[in-house]
Scaffold this motif. Structure first.
Motif, mmCIF file in Angstrom:
data_model
loop_
_atom_site.group_PDB
_atom_site.id
_atom_site.type_symbol
_atom_site.label_atom_id
_atom_site.label_comp_id
_atom_site.label_asym_id
_atom_site.label_seq_id
_atom_site.Cartn_x
_atom_site.Cartn_y
_atom_site.Cartn_z
ATOM 1 N N PHE A 48 71.779 20.176 15.024
ATOM 2 C CA PHE A 48 72.445 18.425 16.062
ATOM 3 C C PHE A 48 72.676 17.962 16.511
ATOM 4 C CE2 PHE A 48 74.124 14.244 14.858
ATOM 5 C CZ PHE A 48 73.511 13.738 14.748
ATOM 6 N N GLU A 49 72.283 17.367 17.591
ATOM 7 C CA GLU A 49 73.251 16.538 19.017
ATOM 8 C C GLU A 49 73.837 14.946 18.579
ATOM 9 O OE1 GLU A 49 74.066 17.818 22.112
ATOM 10 O OE2 GLU A 49 73.365 19.931 21.131
ATOM 11 N N LYS A 50 72.228 14.030 18.017
ATOM 12 C CA LYS A 50 73.362 12.889 17.976
ATOM 13 C C LYS A 50 71.774 12.314 17.376
ATOM 14 C CE LYS A 50 72.809 10.421 22.951
ATOM 15 N NZ LYS A 50 73.153 9.508 23.701
ATOM 16 N N GLN A 51 72.316 11.306 16.933
ATOM 17 C CA GLN A 51 71.593 10.754 16.765
ATOM 18 C C GLN A 51 70.877 9.509 17.401
ATOM 19 O OE1 GLN A 51 72.404 8.739 12.307
ATOM 20 N NE2 GLN A 51 71.379 7.091 12.947
ATOM 21 N N LEU A 52 69.550 9.046 17.494
ATOM 22 C CA LEU A 52 69.045 8.288 18.371
ATOM 23 C C LEU A 52 68.735 6.581 18.368
ATOM 24 C CD1 LEU A 52 66.667 10.538 20.369
ATOM 25 C CD2 LEU A 52 69.251 9.965 20.922
ATOM 26 N N SER A 53 68.233 6.854 16.672
ATOM 27 C CA SER A 53 67.658 5.762 15.978
ATOM 28 C C SER A 53 67.365 5.824 14.663
ATOM 29 C CB SER A 53 66.516 5.157 17.035
ATOM 30 O OG SER A 53 65.810 5.821 16.300
ATOM 31 N N GLU A 54 67.073 4.773 14.431
ATOM 32 C CA GLU A 54 67.339 4.727 13.036
ATOM 33 C C GLU A 54 66.483 6.024 12.037
ATOM 34 O OE1 GLU A 54 64.686 1.470 10.745
ATOM 35 O OE2 GLU A 54 66.442 0.643 11.158
ATOM 36 N N ASP A 55 65.511 6.246 12.333
ATOM 37 C CA ASP A 55 64.621 7.323 12.343
ATOM 38 C C ASP A 55 64.370 8.577 13.167
ATOM 39 O OD1 ASP A 55 62.915 5.844 13.937
ATOM 40 O OD2 ASP A 55 62.058 5.588 12.582
ATOM 41 N N GLU A 56 65.059 8.448 13.613
ATOM 42 C CA GLU A 56 65.313 9.951 14.917
ATOM 43 C C GLU A 56 66.201 10.368 15.311
ATOM 44 O OE1 GLU A 56 61.727 8.636 18.634
ATOM 45 O OE2 GLU A 56 63.424 7.347 18.785
ATOM 46 N N VAL A 57 66.417 11.631 16.071
ATOM 47 C CA VAL A 57 67.761 12.703 15.872
ATOM 48 C C VAL A 57 67.006 13.402 17.166
ATOM 49 C CG1 VAL A 57 66.963 13.543 14.289
ATOM 50 C CG2 VAL A 57 69.487 13.665 14.644
ATOM 51 N N LEU A 58 67.887 13.663 18.119
ATOM 52 C CA LEU A 58 67.813 14.691 19.394
ATOM 53 C C LEU A 58 68.542 16.500 18.758
ATOM 54 C CD1 LEU A 58 67.655 14.354 22.384
ATOM 55 C CD2 LEU A 58 69.752 14.269 22.762
ATOM 56 N N VAL A 59 67.940 17.277 19.330
ATOM 57 C CA VAL A 59 68.406 17.953 18.445
ATOM 58 C C VAL A 59 68.171 19.491 19.150
ATOM 59 C CG1 VAL A 59 68.393 17.796 15.568
ATOM 60 C CG2 VAL A 59 66.393 19.133 17.799
ATOM 61 N N LYS A 60 68.591 20.225 19.572
ATOM 62 C CA LYS A 60 68.494 21.345 20.014
ATOM 63 C C LYS A 60 67.074 22.563 20.265
ATOM 64 C CE LYS A 60 73.166 23.022 20.950
ATOM 65 N NZ LYS A 60 73.855 22.053 19.093
ATOM 66 N N GLU A 95 58.702 16.837 22.011
ATOM 67 C CA GLU A 95 59.287 17.446 23.074
ATOM 68 C C GLU A 95 59.734 16.229 24.245
ATOM 69 O OE1 GLU A 95 56.293 19.354 25.841
ATOM 70 O OE2 GLU A 95 57.042 20.853 24.974
ATOM 71 N N THR A 96 61.401 16.627 25.086
ATOM 72 C CA THR A 96 61.680 15.329 25.687
ATOM 73 C C THR A 96 61.528 15.907 27.517
ATOM 74 O OG1 THR A 96 63.904 16.958 26.445
ATOM 75 C CG2 THR A 96 63.578 15.138 24.084
ATOM 76 N N ASP A 97 62.267 15.322 28.247
ATOM 77 C CA ASP A 97 62.179 15.953 29.656
ATOM 78 C C ASP A 97 63.467 16.899 29.614
ATOM 79 O OD1 ASP A 97 64.164 14.435 28.920
ATOM 80 O OD2 ASP A 97 64.044 12.724 30.175
ATOM 81 N N ASN A 98 63.805 17.457 28.539
ATOM 82 C CA ASN A 98 64.913 18.937 28.870
ATOM 83 C C ASN A 98 63.931 19.758 28.208
ATOM 84 O OD1 ASN A 98 66.801 20.627 28.429
ATOM 85 N ND2 ASN A 98 68.242 18.969 29.048
ATOM 86 N N PRO A 99 63.943 21.511 28.535
ATOM 87 C CA PRO A 99 63.266 21.851 27.842
ATOM 88 C C PRO A 99 64.216 22.581 26.492
ATOM 89 C CG PRO A 99 63.940 22.397 29.995
ATOM 90 C CD PRO A 99 63.438 21.045 30.032
ATOM 91 N N ASP A 100 65.151 22.313 26.812
ATOM 92 C CA ASP A 100 66.549 22.370 25.510
ATOM 93 C C ASP A 100 66.485 21.457 24.201
ATOM 94 O OD1 ASP A 100 66.661 24.980 26.817
ATOM 95 O OD2 ASP A 100 68.752 24.215 27.960
ATOM 96 N N TYR A 101 66.204 20.517 24.475
ATOM 97 C CA TYR A 101 66.135 19.697 23.321
ATOM 98 C C TYR A 101 65.040 18.985 22.916
ATOM 99 C CZ TYR A 101 71.111 20.032 25.046
ATOM 100 O OH TYR A 101 71.808 20.165 24.976
ATOM 101 N N LEU A 102 65.046 18.626 21.622
ATOM 102 C CA LEU A 102 63.981 17.728 20.992
ATOM 103 C C LEU A 102 64.324 15.920 20.117
ATOM 104 C CD1 LEU A 102 61.864 21.093 18.953
ATOM 105 C CD2 LEU A 102 61.168 20.113 20.863
ATOM 106 N N ILE A 103 63.282 15.542 19.839
ATOM 107 C CA ILE A 103 63.272 14.446 19.089
ATOM 108 C C ILE A 103 62.725 14.833 17.848
ATOM 109 C CG2 ILE A 103 63.059 11.785 18.986
ATOM 110 C CD1 ILE A 103 64.035 11.688 22.284
#
Ligand code: TMP
Length: 237
Positions: A70-82, A17-25
């Motif tokens: 898909f929203e954006k790649q955050l790091s080499e092994d993480e991505v931010l998604v809806k 989960e992230t601090d925004n309920p509409d997004y996950l990592i």
């Protein structure tokens, strides 16, 4: 966006989960699994390669007008998604016979399927993701007929876009699996697209460059994924 509680650990990815309920990592791990978890291994670089592969493909699909999480790649092994409400069916398109279809019907591998086939599987690890019909999925409330129609059309559209990309790199997109979910009531492509969930062969030699290298113990699994990535232009460094 801050990474918070671990929501779910899948076979190859963890979901936070992230601090925004509409997004996950999503965290792509180095774990590989096949035969419903019977065969497992850790493969160096796999998480990083699949994350980059997935970001590249999701970008190509978005360019073609296909909505993805898909929203954006955050790091080499993480991505931010809806954050989607997932529809519990897997959509599989096949351009050539292989894997489950080959076994089920006693076919030889690599027969061209014209037109490409579309199959549904119920997403349930305990049951080993059994195949199901559209009417069964509707009757059991997994999806509406309108949602299935849209998912099927989208999966065929993804097949057109990606078959061309792989073909231009001298590769055959043999088959693949997609998962969809709902975001604010619209159907959106979720999960991932990587060599873990598709079959890719070299057009000339028919060399397998996907997860069948792991399933069949052929070795050089991540090297196969990296070869495909390089050939279609995924930046690996
Ligand atoms: P299959 O030949 O095992 O039925 O799989 C067809 C394609 O879909 C193959 O590329 C693997 C992918 N797939 C998954 O990644 N996960 C699944 O649970 C299923 C049923 C298929």
């Amino acid at each position: 966006m801050q990474k918070q509680t671990l929501l779910y650990t899948g076979k190859a990815k963890s979901v936070y989960e992230t601090d925004n309920p509409d997004y996950l990592i999503l965290h792509f791990r180095n774990d590989a699994s096949a035969f419903n978890g019977e065969k497992i291994a850790k493969l160096d670089r796999k998480g990083k390669v699949n994350n980059r592969f997935n970001s590249f493909i999701m970008g190509k699909l978005a360019e073609a007008g296909i909505k993805t999480h898909f929203e954006k790649q955050l790091s080499e092994d993480e991505v931010l998604v809806k954050r989607l409400t997932m529809i519990p069916v897997e959509c599989v398109v096949r351009n050539y016979s292989a894997g489950g279809l080959m076994k089920r019907l006693g076919l030889e591998e690599g027969l061209a399927l014209v037109p490409p086939t579309f199959e549904l599987f119920y997403k349930d690890d305990k049951l080993g993701d059994p195949m199901l019909s559209e009417s069964t999925a509707v009757a059991l409330g997994y999806a509406t007929q309108a949602q299935l129609d849209e998912m099927k059309a989208l999966t065929y559209q993804v097949n057109e876009v990606l078959s061309k990309i792989f073909d231009e790199a001298g590769l055959m997109l043999v088959d693949f699996k997609l998962e969809f979910g709902l975001f604010k009531d619209g159907i959106v492509l979720g999960d991932e697209f990587s060599p873990d969930g598709c079959r890719l062969w070299d057009k000339e030699t028919k060399k397998k460059l996907d997860k069948d290298r792991f399933r069949q113990g052929l070795g050089d699994v991540v090297e196969g994924y990296e070869e495909v990535a390089r050939r279609i232009g995924v930046p690996l460094e």
